[in-house]
Motif scaffolding. Structure first.
Motif, PDB file in Angstrom:
ATOM      1  N   LEU A 176     -59.599 -21.246  57.102  1.00 41.99           N
ATOM      2  CA  LEU A 176     -59.024 -20.928  58.402  1.00 41.99           C
ATOM      3  C   LEU A 176     -58.929 -19.421  58.611  1.00 41.99           C
ATOM      4  N   ALA A 177     -58.541 -18.691  57.575  1.00 39.18           N
ATOM      5  CA  ALA A 177     -58.403 -17.240  57.689  1.00 39.18           C
ATOM      6  C   ALA A 177     -59.740 -16.562  57.970  1.00 39.18           C
ATOM      7  N   TYR A 178     -60.818 -17.144  57.503  1.00 36.85           N
ATOM      8  CA  TYR A 178     -62.150 -16.586  57.720  1.00 36.85           C
ATOM      9  C   TYR A 178     -62.701 -16.887  59.114  1.00 36.85           C
ATOM     10  N   ASN A 179     -62.230 -17.952  59.734  1.00 36.16           N
ATOM     11  CA  ASN A 179     -62.978 -18.499  60.866  1.00 36.16           C
ATOM     12  C   ASN A 179     -62.237 -18.651  62.173  1.00 36.16           C
ATOM     13  N   THR A 180     -60.931 -18.418  62.194  1.00 31.59           N
ATOM     14  CA  THR A 180     -60.220 -18.546  63.464  1.00 31.59           C
ATOM     15  C   THR A 180     -58.943 -17.717  63.422  1.00 31.59           C
ATOM     16  N   SER A 181     -58.461 -17.347  64.608  1.00 31.06           N
ATOM     17  CA  SER A 181     -57.217 -16.594  64.710  1.00 31.06           C
ATOM     18  C   SER A 181     -56.051 -17.560  64.871  1.00 31.06           C
ATOM     19  N   LEU A 182     -55.099 -17.486  63.958  1.00 33.38           N
ATOM     20  CA  LEU A 182     -53.888 -18.283  64.059  1.00 33.38           C
ATOM     21  C   LEU A 182     -52.746 -17.371  64.497  1.00 33.38           C
ATOM     22  N   PRO A 183     -52.073 -17.700  65.608  1.00 37.06           N
ATOM     23  CA  PRO A 183     -50.925 -16.886  66.025  1.00 37.06           C
ATOM     24  C   PRO A 183     -49.909 -16.761  64.895  1.00 37.06           C
ATOM     25  N   TRP A 184     -49.253 -15.624  64.820  1.00 37.87           N
ATOM     26  CA  TRP A 184     -48.343 -15.358  63.703  1.00 37.87           C
ATOM     27  C   TRP A 184     -47.248 -16.408  63.599  1.00 37.87           C
ATOM     28  N   ILE A 185     -46.852 -16.984  64.743  1.00 39.73           N
ATOM     29  CA  ILE A 185     -45.754 -17.945  64.717  1.00 39.73           C
ATOM     30  C   ILE A 185     -46.120 -19.210  63.948  1.00 39.73           C
ATOM     31  N   PHE A 186     -47.431 -19.513  63.840  1.00 40.96           N
ATOM     32  CA  PHE A 186     -47.857 -20.729  63.152  1.00 40.96           C
ATOM     33  C   PHE A 186     -48.027 -20.531  61.645  1.00 40.96           C
ATOM     34  N   ARG A 187     -48.182 -19.292  61.224  1.00 35.05           N
ATOM     35  CA  ARG A 187     -48.522 -19.038  59.825  1.00 35.05           C
ATOM     36  C   ARG A 187     -47.465 -19.531  58.839  1.00 35.05           C
ATOM     37  N   PRO A 188     -46.164 -19.342  59.123  1.00 40.04           N
ATOM     38  CA  PRO A 188     -45.173 -19.860  58.165  1.00 40.04           C
ATOM     39  C   PRO A 188     -45.198 -21.379  58.016  1.00 40.04           C
ATOM     40  N   PHE A 189     -45.779 -22.065  59.021  1.00 42.45           N
ATOM     41  CA  PHE A 189     -45.800 -23.521  58.987  1.00 42.45           C
ATOM     42  C   PHE A 189     -47.053 -24.083  58.316  1.00 42.45           C
ATOM     43  N   MET A 190     -47.980 -23.192  57.930  1.00 43.27           N
ATOM     44  CA  MET A 190     -49.232 -23.673  57.363  1.00 43.27           C
ATOM     45  C   MET A 190     -49.042 -24.506  56.098  1.00 43.27           C
ATOM     46  N   PRO A 191     -48.184 -24.098  55.147  1.00 45.43           N
ATOM     47  CA  PRO A 191     -47.986 -24.958  53.964  1.00 45.43           C
ATOM     48  C   PRO A 191     -47.507 -26.353  54.342  1.00 45.43           C
ATOM     49  N   MET A 192     -46.617 -26.432  55.344  1.00 45.27           N
ATOM     50  CA  MET A 192     -46.128 -27.731  55.788  1.00 45.27           C
ATOM     51  C   MET A 192     -47.275 -28.568  56.365  1.00 45.27           C
ATOM     52  N   PHE A 193     -48.113 -27.929  57.194  1.00 41.41           N
ATOM     53  CA  PHE A 193     -49.241 -28.649  57.782  1.00 41.41           C
ATOM     54  C   PHE A 193     -50.203 -29.137  56.707  1.00 41.41           C
ATOM     55  N   ILE A 194     -50.505 -28.263  55.744  1.00 36.38           N
ATOM     56  CA  ILE A 194     -51.441 -28.633  54.685  1.00 36.38           C
ATOM     57  C   ILE A 194     -50.917 -29.836  53.903  1.00 36.38           C
ATOM     58  N   ASN A 195     -49.641 -29.807  53.582  1.00 34.38           N
ATOM     59  CA  ASN A 195     -49.047 -30.923  52.835  1.00 34.38           C
ATOM     60  C   ASN A 195     -49.077 -32.216  53.652  1.00 34.38           C
ATOM     61  N   GLN A 196     -48.809 -32.115  54.946  1.00 35.00           N
ATOM     62  CA  GLN A 196     -48.865 -33.299  55.806  1.00 35.00           C
ATOM     63  C   GLN A 196     -50.293 -33.832  55.889  1.00 35.00           C
ATOM     64  N   TYR A 197     -51.244 -32.910  55.973  1.00 29.22           N
ATOM     65  CA  TYR A 197     -52.648 -33.338  56.036  1.00 29.22           C
ATOM     66  C   TYR A 197     -53.041 -34.065  54.751  1.00 29.22           C
ATOM     67  N   LEU A 198     -52.643 -33.512  53.627  1.00 29.09           N
ATOM     68  CA  LEU A 198     -52.992 -34.129  52.346  1.00 29.09           C
ATOM     69  C   LEU A 198     -52.325 -35.494  52.194  1.00 29.09           C
ATOM     70  N   GLU A 199     -51.119 -35.646  52.747  1.00 25.44           N
ATOM     71  CA  GLU A 199     -50.482 -36.955  52.739  1.00 25.44           C
ATOM     72  C   GLU A 199     -51.285 -37.938  53.590  1.00 25.44           C
ATOM     73  N   ALA A 200     -51.831 -37.444  54.717  1.00 28.03           N
ATOM     74  CA  ALA A 200     -52.663 -38.306  55.571  1.00 28.03           C
ATOM     75  C   ALA A 200     -53.923 -38.752  54.833  1.00 28.03           C
ATOM     76  N   THR A 201     -54.493 -37.863  53.991  1.00 31.12           N
ATOM     77  CA  THR A 201     -55.690 -38.258  53.241  1.00 31.12           C
ATOM     78  C   THR A 201     -55.364 -39.350  52.225  1.00 31.12           C
ATOM     79  N   LYS A 202     -54.121 -39.349  51.736  1.00 31.48           N
ATOM     80  CA  LYS A 202     -53.713 -40.411  50.805  1.00 31.48           C
ATOM     81  C   LYS A 202     -53.551 -41.735  51.528  1.00 31.48           C
TER      82      LYS A 202
END
Length: 312
Positions: A176-202
């Motif tokens: 994501l850091a290489y390929n798109t601009s994420l507004p600063w307000i979303f960056r602190p939530f990225m670990p939460m999103f990643i964990n939720q995504y990985l739960e969805a893959t399970k």
């Protein structure tokens, strides 16, 4: 999905903060409520303005709602690339909207057509194909249509999750850091999103396997696509169909975008016909490729790579 999770988390935090402030200082709380109310009214007015603009796009003009442009490919969402590629293949007039990338089903992309909202990339394609007479698989036999459907489902509903486990599991969202601009307000939530995504893959099932096992599942998908493509120009023969748009959408990041992934190496070494297919589709349907990129973001990443702050 990222935006929605962030918005939900922000709303919960705001609610807790409001209750805390109310208990300590009611005048401040009232002021906050008034400000929030004004902001909501302003947001509603702006949304209505956007709605009027979409409805005035023109008869039979597709308003394509997608995330912001990517740095090295037109979009970070494979389904946005898939849908926009199909619209270009079908030569359907369209305009792009980046202000509301998530539609009525909470998914991206979605479209507005003649005042009607439609979600889900494949459902959109099927609706547009019927309306504009652009059913690219009409010439296929029933058996070939069955194969095309199976390949498309494998790409959209299975291989997608293999790529997701790699990008958000092993790589922790580094792409994501290489390929798109994420507004600063979303960056602190990225670990939460990643964990939720990985739960969805399970829940889906692929995420319950080891990374090595998932890589092998992904390799088998590429092997199947490559074997079926063979030396044909496109997946189903001499002319492209929506399967080609789906394959292109899912492989675009690994063919054209940094960082180099295990799948990039597979495509360059073992499945060169798929690699060539992506370049063929790009040249045929994206002659304005560079104009559809966030070039400032791309240049910034390239400078960082040159300085060694990030490596491919």
């Amino acid at each position: 999905m990222i935006l929605q999770n962030v918005q939900d988390g922000t709303a919960r935090l705001a609610g807790k903060a409001l209750r805390l402030v109310w208990g300590k200082n009611k005048p401040v709380t009232i002021t906050v409520v008034v400000v929030v109310g004004v902001m909501k009214i302003w947001s509603y007015v702006k949304k209505q303005e956007r709605r009027r603009r979409w409805n005035n796009a023109g008869k039979d003009v597709v308003v394509l709602h997608i995330p912001p442009r990517g740095f090295f490919c037109p979009n970070i969402s494979p389904f946005a690339v898939k849908l926009e590629t199909y619209v270009r293949m079908a030569e359907i007039p369209y305009v792009v909207d980046h202000e509301e990338p998530f539609g009525p089903k909470g998914k991206t992309p979605w479209i507005t057509l003649n005042g009607e909202d439609v979600g889900d990339s494949q459902m959109i394609i099927e609706k547009l194909a019927a309306k504009f007479g652009k059913e690219f698989d009409a010439h296929l036999s029933p058996e070939e249509k069955a194969v095309a459907h199976a390949l498309r489902v494998m790409v959209d509903e299975y291989f997608f999750w293999c790529l997701g486990v790699f990008r958000f599991g092993r790589e922790r969202g580094r792409h994501l850091a290489y390929n798109t601009s994420l507004p600063w307000i979303f960056r602190p939530f990225m670990p939460m999103f990643i964990n939720q995504y990985l739960e969805a893959t399970k829940v889906q099932g692929v995420g319950r396997h080891s990374y090595r096992e998932v890589d092998e599942l992904g390799r088998k998908c590429l092997q199947s696509l490559s074997a079926w493509l063979g030396e044909k120009p496109f997946m189903m023969g001499a002319s492209p169909t929506d399967v080609d748009a789906a394959v292109f959408g899912l492989l675009t990041r690994d063919v054209f975008c940094p960082p180099v992934s295990d799948y990039t190496r597979m495509l360059e070494k073992d499945y060169r016909n798929l690699h060539a297919l992506c370049h063929r589709i790009k040249e045929k349907f994206w002659p304005d490729w560079d104009k559809c990129l966030d070039l400032k973001g791309r240049d910034r990443v390239l400078r960082m790579m040159e300085r060694g702050k990030c490596s491919s």
